[in-house]
Design an enzyme around this catalytic site. Structure first.
Site, PDB file in Angstrom:
ATOM      1  N   TYR A  53       0.825  -1.206   0.000  1.00  0.00           N
ATOM      2  CA  TYR A  53       0.000   0.000   0.000  1.00  0.00           C
ATOM      3  C   TYR A  53       0.862   1.261   0.000  1.00  0.00           C
ATOM      4  CZ  TYR A  53      -4.273  -2.709   0.958  1.00  0.00           C
ATOM      5  OH  TYR A  53      -5.348  -3.582   0.882  1.00  0.00           O
ATOM      6  N   SER A 213     -13.886  -2.556  -0.396  1.00  0.00           N
ATOM      7  CA  SER A 213     -14.754  -1.709  -1.215  1.00  0.00           C
ATOM      8  C   SER A 213     -16.238  -1.982  -0.950  1.00  0.00           C
ATOM      9  CB  SER A 213     -14.450  -1.877  -2.704  1.00  0.00           C
ATOM     10  OG  SER A 213     -13.278  -1.208  -3.062  1.00  0.00           O
ATOM     11  N   PRO A 214     -16.677  -1.924   0.314  1.00  0.00           N
ATOM     12  CA  PRO A 214     -18.091  -2.167   0.605  1.00  0.00           C
ATOM     13  C   PRO A 214     -19.011  -1.101   0.009  1.00  0.00           C
ATOM     14  CG  PRO A 214     -16.971  -1.329   2.556  1.00  0.00           C
ATOM     15  CD  PRO A 214     -15.911  -1.624   1.541  1.00  0.00           C
ATOM     16  N   ALA A 216     -18.275   0.037  -3.004  1.00  0.00           N
ATOM     17  CA  ALA A 216     -17.889  -0.097  -4.417  1.00  0.00           C
ATOM     18  C   ALA A 216     -16.967   1.031  -4.859  1.00  0.00           C
ATOM     19  CB  ALA A 216     -19.125  -0.170  -5.318  1.00  0.00           C
ATOM     20  N   GLY A 217     -16.073   1.430  -3.960  1.00  0.00           N
ATOM     21  CA  GLY A 217     -15.129   2.477  -4.290  1.00  0.00           C
ATOM     22  C   GLY A 217     -15.792   3.808  -4.623  1.00  0.00           C
ATOM     23  N   GLY A 218     -16.985   4.025  -4.059  1.00  0.00           N
ATOM     24  CA  GLY A 218     -17.732   5.257  -4.323  1.00  0.00           C
ATOM     25  C   GLY A 218     -18.642   5.168  -5.530  1.00  0.00           C
ATOM     26  N   LYS A 219     -18.538   4.077  -6.282  1.00  0.00           N
ATOM     27  CA  LYS A 219     -19.337   3.931  -7.492  1.00  0.00           C
ATOM     28  C   LYS A 219     -20.838   3.910  -7.188  1.00  0.00           C
ATOM     29  CE  LYS A 219     -17.483   1.141 -10.391  1.00  0.00           C
ATOM     30  NZ  LYS A 219     -17.034  -0.080 -11.100  1.00  0.00           N
ATOM     31  N   PHE A 221     -22.493   5.766  -5.438  1.00  0.00           N
ATOM     32  CA  PHE A 221     -23.062   7.102  -5.305  1.00  0.00           C
ATOM     33  C   PHE A 221     -22.982   7.904  -6.601  1.00  0.00           C
ATOM     34  CE2 PHE A 221     -21.282   5.606  -1.273  1.00  0.00           C
ATOM     35  CZ  PHE A 221     -22.454   5.508  -0.541  1.00  0.00           C
TER      36      PHE A 221
END
Length: 302
Positions: A53, A213-214, A216-219, A221
């Site tokens: 990371y 990514s619970p 979805a990485g902001g997807k 929204f």
């Protein structure tokens, strides 16, 4: 916050804080230390890392913050991952991008992670990605050594499908070791691990799920995304009904699954953490859960 028993030595918080973006936060050690303390005050005690990371920097950033409050080590659980090699590796002999599950690499990665994190043991070590060249016997030998040296208290995998898990698990069981965690991408947007039976397979063997990514990485929204718009058309009214945010409803949706799913949140905003915790207080009805599920599928169930 409820704790989840991983094995006889380790329990995790139901919500986990991820540090894959810690380099981007550009915080001082004092700022990060304060945030870790705020997390612990709220019952979020499990911290998720990986050696790669931030191009191998995020563990060290965390370690510097931890030095400011050494007593925090007894209040938190540290998870890290290894097995991916990047060209930015501190090891100058590495020039490409590949997976390395050799005993030497696993042991070297753990030793470096311990040094960077400023700790003497890991509460859990995960193999970050499956490799076509993985020798389960070599991985088992590495783990046996790390356990015997007191460097690792539990072991798991990340992004392993059923066959990859079975291959390694069978070898480990022969040495009385056990995969306790599989870190998978799971969200209302990303149902693959549910649809392909991976989560059920883990549930059968009492392997806990860490959900990366619970959101979805902001997807979720991005309402310009047709799938996200369908899901949020269900989530938003539920947020109003239960007086929580959409983040909270997503947390409640994950929490309702009978397998133990522990969301890994990547936020550095404490208000987002509080919204997530509020969501765990919500119990969705079966119909509400299925409404979100079928919205994601884009069709009704048979």
């Amino acid at each position: 916050m409820d704790k989840v028993k991983i094995n006889q030595y380790v329990s995790f918080s139901k919500v986990i804080q991820g540090f894959w973006r810690a380099q981007d936060w550009q915080w001082t050690p004092q700022q990060l230390n304060r945030y870790i303390n705020e997390l612990v005050e709220r019952g979020i005690t499990t911290m998720d890392h990986a050696d790669i990371y931030g191009s191998y920097t995020c563990e060290g950033i965390f370690g510097e913050a931890l030095k400011l409050s050494p007593q925090l080590r007894n209040q938190i659980e540290i998870v890290t991952k290894c097995g991916i090699v990047l060209p930015s590796s501190p090891d100058q002999t590495i020039s490409g991008h590949r997976y390395d599950h050799s005993k030497a690499h696993i042991q070297h990665s753990v030793d470096r992670s311990l040094q960077q994190l400023n700790v003497d043991h890991l509460d859990s070590l995960l193999i970050h990605r499956p490799s076509p060249l993985m020798d389960p016997h070599e991985v088992t030998e590495a783990l046996k050594t790390l356990v015997s040296e007191g460097k690792v208290k539990s072991f798991g995998v990340s992004n392993f499908n059923k066959s990859q898990y079975d291959l390694l698990s069978k070898c480990l069981v022969c040495d009385k070791l056990h995969i306790t965690i599989n870190q998978l991408e799971v969200s209302p947007y990303t149902l693959d691990a549910i649809e392909n039976g991976n989560i059920n397979h883990m549930y059968k063997d009492d392997v806990k799920i860490m959900s990366w990514s619970p959101m979805a990485g902001g997807k979720l929204f991005d309402l310009a995304d047709e799938k996200a718009a369908r899901i949020m058309a269900i989530v938003s009214p539920l947020a109003q009904k239960y007086n929580v945010t959409s983040n909270g409803i997503i947390m409640a949706w994950l929490d309702k699954h009978p397998a133990t799913i522990m969301p890994v949140l990547g936020t550095h905003k404490i208000e987002r953490i509080d919204q997530a915790i509020e969501g765990l207080k919500v119990t969705l009805t079966d119909q509400e859960w299925f409404d979100i599920y079928t919205a994601s599928l884009g069709h009704d169930i048979p």
